[in-house]
Design an enzyme around this catalytic site. Structure first.
Site, PDB file in Angstrom:
ATOM      1  N   GLY A  65      30.979  31.221  37.593  1.00  0.00           N
ATOM      2  CA  GLY A  65      31.521  30.683  36.349  1.00  0.00           C
ATOM      3  C   GLY A  65      33.030  30.569  36.455  1.00  0.00           C
ATOM      4  O   GLY A  65      33.645  31.033  37.423  1.00  0.00           O
ATOM      5  N   LEU A  66      33.613  29.944  35.461  1.00  0.00           N
ATOM      6  CA  LEU A  66      35.066  29.776  35.411  1.00  0.00           C
ATOM      7  C   LEU A  66      35.776  31.133  35.369  1.00  0.00           C
ATOM      8  O   LEU A  66      35.171  32.143  34.982  1.00  0.00           O
ATOM      9  CB  LEU A  66      35.453  28.973  34.168  1.00  0.00           C
ATOM     10  CG  LEU A  66      35.107  27.496  34.158  1.00  0.00           C
ATOM     11  CD1 LEU A  66      35.380  26.895  32.780  1.00  0.00           C
ATOM     12  CD2 LEU A  66      35.888  26.748  35.237  1.00  0.00           C
ATOM     13  N   SER A 105      33.189  30.803  42.808  1.00  0.00           N
ATOM     14  CA  SER A 105      32.373  29.952  43.693  1.00  0.00           C
ATOM     15  C   SER A 105      32.165  28.560  43.088  1.00  0.00           C
ATOM     16  O   SER A 105      31.075  28.231  42.658  1.00  0.00           O
ATOM     17  CB  SER A 105      31.054  30.629  44.055  1.00  0.00           C
ATOM     18  OG  SER A 105      30.333  31.105  42.954  1.00  0.00           O
ATOM     19  N   SER A 139      35.183  33.988  32.491  1.00  0.00           N
ATOM     20  CA  SER A 139      33.891  33.713  31.855  1.00  0.00           C
ATOM     21  C   SER A 139      33.071  34.980  31.659  1.00  0.00           C
ATOM     22  O   SER A 139      32.079  34.967  30.931  1.00  0.00           O
ATOM     23  CB  SER A 139      33.091  32.685  32.667  1.00  0.00           C
ATOM     24  OG  SER A 139      32.828  33.165  33.975  1.00  0.00           O
ATOM     25  N   GLY A 140      33.460  36.078  32.318  1.00  0.00           N
ATOM     26  CA  GLY A 140      32.756  37.346  32.144  1.00  0.00           C
ATOM     27  C   GLY A 140      32.008  37.823  33.379  1.00  0.00           C
ATOM     28  O   GLY A 140      31.166  38.720  33.292  1.00  0.00           O
TER      29      GLY A 140
END
Length: 176
Positions: free
Chosen positions: A17-18, A91, A21-22
């Site tokens: 995720g960005l 990624s 984003s967690g």
């Protein structure tokens, strides 16, 4: 999709995720839950990898791809030694994530896509990187001036702005 958890097969949970984003938060919570189940598990976090194994890499496309490749190779080696792995990396490239997926037995891999809005990630910005990128002080920021290719068919997808971490962990473990 992972479906052999009851057989105690090691698995790779690939969290993508960005930035902000967690990923790290979910990885740590999933790690603790797996430890409580007495599983052998390790977290490979992108920030930690870039301080050691990948410290020689920059943020250009080739280096980002190599970062993903190295993390995937370490994960594969660990799984082959009966250790469940949680990888938490931006990624950003689909092809590289697919290469990792294809290197792991199908029933031992799950891609977890954390998909809050870019605005949510910017509002969290724990390292101040989005602010610096938006001010033009840094370049190559994923989601701003560097690409992020969202997963096509992740096993799990969560909007971390609307779902709690415990609920994500329970969903992952209940369906894997």
């Amino acid at each position: 999709m992972i479906n052999n958890r009851k057989l105690n097969l090691p698995c790779l949970f690939w969290i993508t995720g960005l930035p902000a984003s967690g990923k790290t938060t979910l990885a740590q919570a999933l790690y603790l839950s797996l430890l409580e189940r007495e599983e052998t598990v390790i977290v490979l976090d992108g920030d930690n990898l870039r301080q050691g194994l990948c410290s020689d890499l920059g943020l250009n496309e080739a280096d980002r791809k190599e970062n993903i490749r190295r993390a995937g190779e370490v994960a594969r080696l660990l799984i082959n030694n009966n250790i469940t792995v949680i990888c938490a990396l931006i990624s950003p490239y689909q092809k590289e994530r697919d290469n990792i997926r294809n290197s792991i037995p199908k029933d031992q891999f799950a891609e977890i896509y954390l998909a809050p809005s870019l605005e949510t990630c910017i509002s969290r910005d724990p390292k101040g990187l989005y602010a610096k990128a938006l001010e033009g002080k840094i370049s190559g920021m994923t989601g701003i001036d560097a690409p992020y290719e969202a997963p096509i068919k992740p096993e799990f997808q969560f909007d971390t702005a609307t779902i709690s971490v415990p609920r994500m962990v329970n969903t992952i473990l209940d369906h894997s």
